[in-house]
Scaffold this motif. Structure first.
Motif, short mmCIF file in Angstrom:
data_model
loop_
_atom_site.label_atom_id
_atom_site.label_comp_id
_atom_site.label_asym_id
_atom_site.label_seq_id
_atom_site.Cartn_x
_atom_site.Cartn_y
_atom_site.Cartn_z
N PRO A 255 0.81 -1.23 0.00
CA PRO A 255 0.00 0.00 0.00
C PRO A 255 0.85 1.28 0.00
N ILE A 256 1.89 1.31 0.84
CA ILE A 256 2.71 2.51 0.90
C ILE A 256 3.57 2.64 -0.36
N ALA A 257 3.97 1.51 -0.96
CA ALA A 257 4.74 1.56 -2.21
C ALA A 257 3.90 2.16 -3.33
N LEU A 258 2.64 1.77 -3.42
CA LEU A 258 1.74 2.34 -4.43
C LEU A 258 1.54 3.84 -4.19
N THR A 259 1.37 4.20 -2.92
CA THR A 259 1.17 5.62 -2.58
C THR A 259 2.38 6.45 -2.98
N ILE A 260 3.59 5.98 -2.62
CA ILE A 260 4.81 6.72 -2.94
C ILE A 260 5.02 6.78 -4.45
N ALA A 261 4.75 5.66 -5.13
CA ALA A 261 4.95 5.62 -6.59
C ALA A 261 4.08 6.65 -7.29
N ILE A 262 2.82 6.76 -6.89
CA ILE A 262 1.89 7.67 -7.55
C ILE A 262 2.12 9.11 -7.11
N ILE A 263 2.18 9.34 -5.78
CA ILE A 263 2.37 10.69 -5.28
C ILE A 263 3.72 11.25 -5.74
N GLY A 264 4.76 10.42 -5.67
CA GLY A 264 6.08 10.85 -6.13
C GLY A 264 6.08 11.23 -7.59
N PHE A 265 5.39 10.43 -8.41
CA PHE A 265 5.31 10.74 -9.83
C PHE A 265 4.53 12.02 -10.09
N VAL A 266 3.40 12.17 -9.41
CA VAL A 266 2.57 13.37 -9.60
C VAL A 266 3.36 14.63 -9.24
N GLU A 267 4.06 14.60 -8.10
CA GLU A 267 4.86 15.75 -7.67
C GLU A 267 5.96 16.06 -8.67
N SER A 268 6.64 15.01 -9.12
CA SER A 268 7.75 15.17 -10.05
C SER A 268 7.27 15.66 -11.42
N TYR A 269 6.22 15.04 -11.93
CA TYR A 269 5.72 15.36 -13.27
C TYR A 269 5.18 16.78 -13.34
N ALA A 270 4.53 17.22 -12.23
CA ALA A 270 3.98 18.58 -12.20
C ALA A 270 5.10 19.61 -12.38
N MET A 271 6.21 19.41 -11.66
CA MET A 271 7.33 20.35 -11.76
C MET A 271 8.00 20.26 -13.13
N ALA A 272 8.14 19.05 -13.64
CA ALA A 272 8.77 18.85 -14.95
C ALA A 272 7.97 19.55 -16.04
N LYS A 273 6.64 19.50 -15.95
CA LYS A 273 5.79 20.16 -16.95
C LYS A 273 5.95 21.67 -16.92
N VAL A 274 6.03 22.23 -15.72
CA VAL A 274 6.18 23.68 -15.58
C VAL A 274 7.45 24.15 -16.27
N ILE A 275 8.55 23.45 -16.03
CA ILE A 275 9.84 23.86 -16.59
C ILE A 275 9.87 23.63 -18.10
N SER A 276 9.37 22.48 -18.55
CA SER A 276 9.40 22.16 -19.98
C SER A 276 8.56 23.14 -20.78
N ALA A 277 7.44 23.62 -20.19
CA ALA A 277 6.60 24.61 -20.88
C ALA A 277 7.37 25.91 -21.09
N LYS A 278 8.17 26.29 -20.09
CA LYS A 278 8.97 27.51 -20.22
C LYS A 278 10.09 27.34 -21.26
N GLU A 279 10.69 26.15 -21.28
CA GLU A 279 11.82 25.91 -22.18
C GLU A 279 11.42 25.36 -23.54
N LYS A 280 10.12 25.05 -23.69
CA LYS A 280 9.56 24.62 -24.98
C LYS A 280 10.19 23.33 -25.50
N TYR A 281 10.21 22.31 -24.67
CA TYR A 281 10.58 20.97 -25.13
C TYR A 281 9.57 19.98 -24.54
N PRO A 282 9.35 18.84 -25.20
CA PRO A 282 8.28 17.92 -24.78
C PRO A 282 8.64 17.09 -23.55
#
Length: 556
Positions: A255-282
């Motif tokens: 249960p905690i592995a699933l939670t970390i996997a999803i929450i960790g990805f959501v947190e990471s992906y959100a930040m990655a999207k913000v930066i990539s939008a500014k730098e204009k790469y996919p």
């Protein structure tokens, strides 16, 4: 090759003269920031501080090769560290060999889950977790993290570690036990970190605080006065080790592995999207899962713990001029050098300083403005945030996020079960049909009803749609024609189609002719499969409301 090794994309266009300057500068600054942070987050996770340095080496190298974000700074973060402590402390004593062994296994499980999600293209899972839920959970977790560090800042071994209310109660009951030298170090560190964060942003405040407090503690021998220090930090690189596989442990950690996997990805992906939008790469969500998965699998074999992309470090990395993943590689190399040659310098580092670093780092995660913003725009979203926030504080991390997700799903089902519907009237000056509630001047006829359905139709909302249509019909005298505007209907399921067919037939038997206008192609395909084209013919295939209205008059 590019699918599995995204770093090949930025390597092809790497400008050694221009890009290297930013990467080297950013790599150095993030390393200075990550060394004390990594040790602090390891302590938060119930692990020896040196493991924070271990978790800041191999994962950074692997993510730089497999991740798609060029500026994301992967490593230990407060949220994941708290989740580790929450999930594993119930199975073994924090800091014990069994506890550390379970953390290695947890890192491997998180990595495998993320890698499988990436391979099976499940990156879209992040879209199903409401931002309101994430904001509420993050704010509550930040408070829990901050409160959990009180024991290090006041020098009292508080037994309560997760429940905020129990922590506060215990602190007040043991206020006379507060260790004043430790409290002075903790408060001073917090104030200095805030000053550097707000006033002197170009200088890494954490490094200044760590160096100065080590010097003060060592010079005055404050450890002999009862100040808890890090003491010996093992030097050298972590050796390769295999996580211990036990079915019972895997079941307990799942249960905690699933939670970390999803929450960790959501947190990471959100930040990655913000930066990539500014730098204009996919940015590819599934490749991001691959990168994080490989990083977590790697750290499990080299004495690390679960990692993800951090908001603050990624922002610093980007602002410092990072151009590619080489900045993360430089950060990892510098931390490896620290492990090889400089760990003895941390002997007199007070644990209160590490606690202060955590408190200041998570303070910014408490998002009060978002709650007011959502309340102003859409109150049910603010309620989702508050439900997640309060349940996380009251019943714990795992149960809190689960409660928030379930509540947001129920809100979604409730919303979709009551779609917006509008009676339309004709605006002669614009030659268009509009909602008569918003455009009272729109013309209507007593013998004709035009209704727009603003949602896909399925088993859960067809009854509501029929009820609303009945209300519209009852308001008309001498009604002969009903025209349903399907321009906003993107899909319809089989159950709803059967119910709608019966509704059309019943009203046709009562002398009310039903027409469908502006039906989209995918919905027409379903009508064709259901035999509606043969049964109803042109009456369900009008391209415009005007055409349906004109034909209805001709057929009377």
């Amino acid at each position: 090759m590019n699918r599995w090794f995204p770093f090949l994309d930025w390597m092809k266009s790497y400008d050694l003269k221009e890009d290297s300057k930013g990467d080297i500068t950013a790599g150095l600054i993030v390393a200075i920031m990550l060394i004390p942070q990594g040790m602090a987050y390891a302590m938060l996770a119930g692990l020896p501080p040196v493991m924070g340095l271990y978790a800041s080496t191999i994962p950074l190298l692997l993510y730089a090769l497999f991740g798609t974000s060029r500026q994301l700074s992967v490593g230990p973060v407060a949220m994941v560290s708290l989740l580790i402590f929450t999930g594993v402390s119930g199975l073994a004593e924090p800091g014990s060999d069994e506890y550390i062994s379970l953390v290695f296994l947890l890192a491997l499980m998180v990595g495998v889950i993320q890698l499988l999600m990436g391979v099976f293209k499940l990156g879209a899972v992040s879209k199903f977790i409401s931002h309101a839920v994430i904001s509420g959970f993050t704010s509550a977790a930040a408070i829990i993290i901050g409160m959990s560090q009180l024991k290090h800042i006041i020098g009292v071994d508080i037994e309560a570690s997760e429940n905020v209310f129990l922590i506060i109660a215990e602190v007040f009951s043991r206020i006379n036990e507060v260790h004043l030298p430790t409290l002075a170090i903790g408060i001073s560190s917090i104030l200095l970190l805030i000053i550097f964060k707000k006033k002197i942003k170009k200088i890494p405040g954490a490094l200044v605080v760590v160096v100065s407090m080590i010097a003060v503690t060592g010079f005055f021998q404050l450890d002999e006065a009862g100040v808890n220090i890090v003491e010996d930090v093992p030097g050298g690189l972590p050796g390769f080790s295999m996580p211990a596989f036990e079915i019972s442990a895997i079941n307990s950690l799942l249960p905690i592995a699933l939670t970390i996997a999803i929450i960790g990805f959501v947190e990471s992906y959100a930040m990655a999207k913000v930066i990539s939008a500014k730098e204009k790469y996919p940015i590819d969500a599934n490749k991001e899962l691959n990168g994080l998965g490989v990083a977590n699998i790697g750290t499990s074999f080299f004495s690390g713990f679960p990692v993800t992309g951090g908001f603050s470090r990624s922002a610093v990395n980007y602002d410092a001029g990072a151009r590619t993943g080489l900045s993360s590689i430089i950060t990892a190399v510098l931390i490896i050098l620290t492990l090889l040659f400089f760990t003895s310098l941390f002997y007199y580092l007070p644990q209160a300083v590490l606690g202060a670093i955590i408190v200041v780092a998570v303070y910014g995660l408490i998002d009060v403005k978002e709650a007011f913003h959502l309340w102003h725009i859409k109150r049910i979203d603010a309620v989702s945030l508050l439900v997640t926030f309060s349940s996380t504080l009251a019943i714990g991390i795992e149960a809190g996020i689960a409660t928030g997700v379930i509540f947001s799903i129920l809100v979604f089902v409730y919303r979709s079960g009551k779609p917006h519907m509008a009676e339309l009237g004709y605006l002669e000056k614009d030659n268009i049909f509009r909602n008569i509630n918003r455009f009272p001047e729109a013309e209507t006829r007593e013998d004709t009803l035009i209704v727009r359905i603003d949602a896909s139709i399925y088993f859960a909302n067809i009854s509501y749609i029929e009820e609303q249509l009945s209300k519209f019909i009852y308001g008309k005298k001498g009604l002969k024609t009903v025209i349903l505007d399907f321009s906003s209907v993107n899909d319809i399921d089989g159950v709803a189609m059967d119910d709608l067919e019966q509704w059309i037939d019943n009203h046709s038997a009562e002398g009310i002719k039903v027409y469908l206008a502006q039906v989209k192609g995918p919905v027409r395909d379903l009508f064709r499969k259901a035999g509606w084209i043969e049964k109803y013919g042109e009456t369900i295939q009008y391209h415009t409301i005007d055409a349906a209205l004109k034909d209805s008059k001709n057929m009377r």
